[in-house]
Design an enzyme around this catalytic site. Sequence first.
Site, PDB file in Angstrom:
ATOM      1  N   HIS A 162       0.904  -1.174  -0.085  1.00 19.84           N
ATOM      2  CA  HIS A 162      -0.164  -0.484  -0.040  1.00 19.84           C
ATOM      3  C   HIS A 162       1.274   0.919   0.029  1.00 19.84           C
ATOM      4  O   HIS A 162       0.430   2.278   0.544  1.00 19.84           O
ATOM      5  CB  HIS A 162      -1.094   0.183   1.348  1.00 19.84           C
ATOM      6  CG  HIS A 162      -1.408  -1.019   1.418  1.00 19.84           C
ATOM      7  ND1 HIS A 162      -3.011  -1.779   1.510  1.00 19.84           N
ATOM      8  CD2 HIS A 162      -1.568  -2.679   2.310  1.00 19.84           C
ATOM      9  CE1 HIS A 162      -3.082  -2.736   1.536  1.00 19.84           C
ATOM     10  NE2 HIS A 162      -2.146  -3.130   2.140  1.00 19.84           N
ATOM     11  N   SER A 283      14.356  21.390 -17.123  1.00 22.92           N
ATOM     12  CA  SER A 283      12.641  21.579 -16.854  1.00 22.92           C
ATOM     13  C   SER A 283      13.264  23.246 -17.893  1.00 22.92           C
ATOM     14  O   SER A 283      14.084  23.360 -17.867  1.00 22.92           O
ATOM     15  CB  SER A 283      12.190  21.769 -15.710  1.00 22.92           C
ATOM     16  OG  SER A 283      11.758  22.994 -15.881  1.00 22.92           O
ATOM     17  N   LYS A 289      15.579  21.681 -11.612  1.00 26.66           N
ATOM     18  CA  LYS A 289      15.183  20.461 -11.425  1.00 26.66           C
ATOM     19  C   LYS A 289      15.466  18.918 -12.656  1.00 26.66           C
ATOM     20  O   LYS A 289      16.468  19.555 -13.581  1.00 26.66           O
ATOM     21  CB  LYS A 289      13.780  20.545 -13.122  1.00 26.66           C
ATOM     22  CG  LYS A 289      12.257  21.101 -12.469  1.00 26.66           C
ATOM     23  CD  LYS A 289      11.806  20.529 -11.197  1.00 26.66           C
ATOM     24  CE  LYS A 289      11.406  19.081 -11.101  1.00 26.66           C
ATOM     25  NZ  LYS A 289       9.984  19.597 -11.940  1.00 26.66           N
ATOM     26  N   GLU A 296       9.159   8.219 -16.889  1.00 21.24           N
ATOM     27  CA  GLU A 296       8.012   8.574 -17.120  1.00 21.24           C
ATOM     28  C   GLU A 296       7.381   7.700 -18.462  1.00 21.24           C
ATOM     29  O   GLU A 296       5.541   7.328 -18.873  1.00 21.24           O
ATOM     30  CB  GLU A 296       7.375  10.282 -16.795  1.00 21.24           C
ATOM     31  CG  GLU A 296       7.235  10.731 -15.447  1.00 21.24           C
ATOM     32  CD  GLU A 296       8.049  11.967 -15.637  1.00 21.24           C
ATOM     33  OE1 GLU A 296       6.943  12.546 -15.482  1.00 21.24           O
ATOM     34  OE2 GLU A 296       8.988  12.420 -15.774  1.00 21.24           O
TER      35      GLU A 296
END
Length: 467
Positions: A162, A283, A289, A296
Amino acid sequence: MAKKDEVKGHLRSRFKKSVDKAAEKYVASISFDWRLYKHDIAGSIAHAHMLAKQELISKKDAELIVSGLVSIRDEIEQGKFEFKPELEDIHMNIESRLFEKIGDVAGKLHTARSRNDQVALDMRLFVKEAISETISRLKDFQLVLLDIAEANKAVIMPGYTHLQQAQPVLFAHHLLAYFEMTQRDVVRFQDCLKRTDVLPLGSGALAGVAYPVDRNFIAQKLGFSEVSANSLDAVSDRDFVIEYEAAAAISMMHISRLAEEIVLWSSAEFGFVELDEAYATSSSIMPQKKNPDVAELARGKTGRVYGNLLSLLTIMKGLPLAYNRDMQEDKEGLFDTVDTLISTLEVFTGLIKTLKTNSARMEQPMTGSYILATDLADYLVKKGLPFRQAHSIVGKLVQYAIGKSKGFQELSLDEYRVFSPLFADDVYSITVKTSVQARNTVGGTAPAQVVAALSRAKKLIRARNEK
Ligand code: ARG
């Protein structure tokens, strides 16, 4: 009639009108099925040899056809071939070019063959090749997983259920879970190969062919283990494409799960791993970043691979036997799936290989946490308490410790003893290390088990190499 329209002209002999321009564009598949050129030519060469062997065409004609096909393959590979949409597909583009090169003899190649068994053959050759490429990429990926598991053999991290801290596990054990998944992927592709490895040529349009062909001869030339048993099935079966796409979907799902973990682990909050700069993106607005776009996108591209599978299942579900043109829609999805899976495996292999791990950050969230609660319950069980009772005592202890803002190690023995007189000094020797050591069952996270799992994994790969 001009030579270049020869094939098209022959095919449209029953019509008075020529085809509508938009319709012509609509049915054409050459913009994507050109990728089957190698397979198409290999199939045609084997077919021509068989026709000569069976004396259905002369040896001389076969030689002329074969050398024409070989030179067409060269033209394509050198970028000199002009693919023409008005010639619909790869089969007709090649055949038309063969007419230009060797004249009317080219017309003999299509003896005892239909585009329906021809395209089924091309697709099977393509999928066979894709399977072997996929398995080899999966292996590279597995080797990298084993390397970083090996290099981090002693590192302990929180195991989660979880996404809540559950029990400590070896980082290597976590990685080896992905080895198991990819191992099943490999076996799935190997299994899919068995059903792909069947020659459809010789099925004709749907009913078989009215010539004494030698299908086994072609099968052997092209490296197929079997010939198809039913001509209707052979021209209308795309199960092997669906199976590849299904296996690919499962494989992408596995990579996607790891991708999700990489995204989490590389965040400032986790900090378990750091991406190599070669696999990170920046970024356009936030200079600080270091984004995990590769991971992704692997996660994102999984969606299109699922889509391709669903698309083909849907295409096939309502088709009456045998061939239907709908089936031409099998190609773009397949090509996309193969390209996506193979490129994902390739870049992910590099990403994992160059990943920096931070063992201190992996252990840090476990200090002062209650991840050893199961171990405390197990401790009481070893001293004679039934597990359910031990569970309940430790539950209360956790509640107390949270109230006092203390970790287990910070509680005094007196505090422990309020909950059970069975607690003694040795309770302090329970650590994340003893916790993983205790789970010494087959498939468990104890170092001895993980070492055994690593060597079993290596052996599996070695055995596969020897095959
Ligand atoms: N381009 C077609 C396909 O991909 C080849 C088979 C065409 N057969 C036919 N009967 N029109 O399916």
